[in-house]
Design an enzyme around this catalytic site. Structure first.
Site, short mmCIF file in Angstrom:
data_model
loop_
_atom_site.label_atom_id
_atom_site.label_comp_id
_atom_site.label_asym_id
_atom_site.label_seq_id
_atom_site.Cartn_x
_atom_site.Cartn_y
_atom_site.Cartn_z
N GLU A 106 -1.53 8.55 -4.45
CA GLU A 106 -0.42 9.12 -5.20
C GLU A 106 -0.10 8.29 -6.44
OE1 GLU A 106 2.10 11.38 -1.74
OE2 GLU A 106 2.37 9.23 -1.93
N CYS A 119 3.43 5.09 -12.43
CA CYS A 119 3.17 4.11 -11.37
C CYS A 119 1.86 4.53 -10.70
CB CYS A 119 4.33 4.14 -10.38
SG CYS A 119 4.11 3.03 -8.99
N CYS A 126 -3.06 0.37 2.44
CA CYS A 126 -2.91 -1.03 2.03
C CYS A 126 -3.09 -1.89 3.26
CB CYS A 126 -1.52 -1.25 1.44
SG CYS A 126 -1.26 -2.91 0.80
N CYS A 130 3.22 -4.85 4.91
CA CYS A 130 4.68 -5.06 4.77
C CYS A 130 5.40 -4.06 5.68
CB CYS A 130 5.11 -4.87 3.31
SG CYS A 130 4.23 -5.96 2.17
N CYS A 133 7.27 -0.76 4.44
CA CYS A 133 6.58 0.08 3.47
C CYS A 133 5.78 1.18 4.17
CB CYS A 133 5.66 -0.80 2.64
SG CYS A 133 4.56 0.13 1.57
N GLY A 171 -1.24 0.21 -2.37
CA GLY A 171 -2.24 -0.86 -2.41
C GLY A 171 -1.76 -2.13 -3.09
N GLU A 172 -2.53 -3.19 -2.86
CA GLU A 172 -2.24 -4.52 -3.43
C GLU A 172 -3.27 -4.79 -4.54
OE1 GLU A 172 -0.22 -7.39 -3.29
OE2 GLU A 172 -1.72 -8.09 -4.72
N SER A 203 1.70 -5.57 -10.04
CA SER A 203 2.52 -6.19 -8.99
C SER A 203 1.63 -6.85 -7.93
CB SER A 203 3.41 -5.14 -8.33
OG SER A 203 2.64 -4.36 -7.45
N SER A 225 6.45 -9.28 -5.46
CA SER A 225 7.34 -8.73 -4.43
C SER A 225 7.87 -9.90 -3.61
CB SER A 225 6.58 -7.77 -3.52
OG SER A 225 5.98 -6.76 -4.30
N LEU A 226 9.14 -10.16 -3.71
CA LEU A 226 9.69 -11.37 -3.08
C LEU A 226 10.44 -11.02 -1.78
CD1 LEU A 226 11.36 -14.20 -5.19
CD2 LEU A 226 11.72 -13.90 -2.76
N HIS A 301 15.10 2.78 0.61
CA HIS A 301 15.28 4.19 0.99
C HIS A 301 15.05 4.31 2.48
CE1 HIS A 301 15.49 5.12 -3.21
NE2 HIS A 301 14.48 4.31 -3.37
N CYS A 344 10.05 3.56 -4.45
CA CYS A 344 9.32 2.38 -4.01
C CYS A 344 9.14 2.35 -2.50
CB CYS A 344 10.09 1.12 -4.41
SG CYS A 344 9.80 0.70 -6.10
FE1 SF4 Z 1 1.00 -2.87 0.40
FE2 SF4 Z 1 2.87 -3.01 -1.50
FE3 SF4 Z 1 3.33 -1.62 0.73
FE4 SF4 Z 1 3.22 -4.28 0.86
S1 SF4 Z 1 4.74 -3.05 -0.24
S2 SF4 Z 1 2.22 -2.83 2.28
S3 SF4 Z 1 1.65 -4.72 -0.67
S4 SF4 Z 1 1.77 -1.15 -0.82
#
Ligand code: SF4
Length: 353
Positions: A106, A119, A126, A130, A133, A171-172, A203, A225-226, A301, A344
């Site tokens: 997406e 974006c 991923c 996290c 997410c 993804g990262e 990011s 991403s902190l 969210h 996000c």
């Molecule tokens: Fe991957 Fe970003 Fe989601 Fe973390 S926040 S699982 S790095 S997509």
């Protein structure tokens, strides 16, 4: 039955996408195929300026060159298979992963009065895991080629309105760095779109080896991403904290100069009773003290299938004011596209079309 009496159909040759190839790579292709060197420049023009979607449309290449190229290459463009439009004008596009049509990715177009931001995703799913997410909960289904990354940019109707691209989708980026760097090169190179790197933000959760390579080889902005400044608490929600502690990520960032054009920002999604207390704000100030940066607070969210809850607006404003009062520039990022699961951490890559 043996293969002599029942031959298997020959597998179709895999065509190499031209989209995402640098001028250098196109020159190598021309040399290998006996095409004149200047044909590579012409191909860049067709690909990155004129946005052709067939090799046959490259009309200043000879017929012979085009037919040879068509035997081994494709452009690498594909239309989105679905588009959802939010009531705030945000659009979420769904694309198929070119080498695995069962997988979807997406991209989110966010229009503003004077900006158009896209974006983009760099992986299907991923592997960073996290906990908050939706993408991370889906697991990993493969990295995207540079063609698949750029296709998200080139194949939306709003292409001409784009002012910024952020690599903050699925993804990262540091886990698919070669293809991310190839994409940002095409976006910024004179033979490509010629964008300023200031229009691009990449990011990361803080994969240190990739981040170091990225910082050394690109001038694009970086967003880390902190989400929690305390190591043990951060590890609870971000498993990558264990191999790559945030303190080490910040130490690495301190080795670079951030007083010029390039910016570093920290993304901080706010979870009620988890990371939104004054002690978190105070620790953030300690962690980032003296670093020329910005903190973006993001509203979480919430959904019924997650244990995480959203911080109140009042708490977010208090947190922001504390950081600003203690010398760390902080803003609350406007939330967009929540009603179409485009905000996000909500990208699931599901074909509901
Ligand atoms: Fe991957 Fe970003 Fe989601 Fe973390 S926040 S699982 S790095 S997509």
């Amino acid at each position: 039955m043996d293969n002599l009496t029942n031959p298997q159909p020959a597998a179709a040759p895999t065509l190499q996408p031209l989209l995402g190839m640098s001028l250098d790579q196109l020159q190598q292709l021309c040399a290998a195929e006996g095409l004149p060197r200047f044909a590579a420049k012409q191909m860049c023009d067709w690909l990155y300026n004129k946005h052709v979607d067939t090799i046959d449309a490259m009309t200043n290449l000879s017929l012979k060159a085009r037919s040879r190229l068509a035997e081994i290459c494709c452009i690498g463009r594909s239309e989105p298979v679905n588009c959802q439009v939010s009531r705030d004008g945000t659009k979420k596009y769904l694309f198929r992963k070119s080498d695995d049509p069962q997988q979807f990715i997406e991209s989110v177009f966010i229009p503003d009065a004077d900006r158009g931001t896209l974006c983009v995703s760099c992986q299907a799913g991923c592997r960073m895991g996290c906990r908050f997410c939706v993408t991370g909960q889906q697991g990993f289904h493969g990295s995207l080629s540079a063609a698949d990354i750029l296709n998200q940019i080139f194949s939306i109707p709003e292409f001409d309105r784009l002012t910024n691209v952020v690599f903050m989708g699925m993804g990262e980026p540091m886990d698919n760095l070669d293809n991310v760097l190839r994409s940002t090169e095409v976006l910024t190179a004179p033979y490509g779109l010629g964008w300023s790197p200031k229009r691009i933000t990449v990011s990361t959760v803080g994969i240190i080896p990739g981040l170091k390579r990225f910082l050394d080889s690109s001038s694009c902005h970086v967003a880390v991403s902190l989400h929690n400044p305390f190591a043990a608490e951060r590890e609870e929600i971000m498993p990558m904290q264990r191999p790559y502690p945030i303190a080490d990520v910040v130490s690495l960032l301190r080795q670079y100069d951030w007083s010029g054009q390039r910016r570093i920002s920290f993304e901080y999604t706010m979870f009620r009773d988890l990371n939104d207390d004054t002690r978190h704000a105070a620790e953030l100030v300690r962690l980032l003290k003296g670093l020329y940066c910005r903190v973006n607070l993001i509203r979480f969210h919430s959904s019924p299938d997650t244990p995480f809850r959203t911080s109140s607006t009042q708490t977010m404003e208090r947190f922001r004011d504390y950081l600003n009062a203690h010398g760390v520039t902080c803003t609350i990022r406007a939330s967009r596209g929540e009603d179409i699961m485009a905000a996000c951490g909500l990208l699931a890559g599901q074909n509901k079309g």
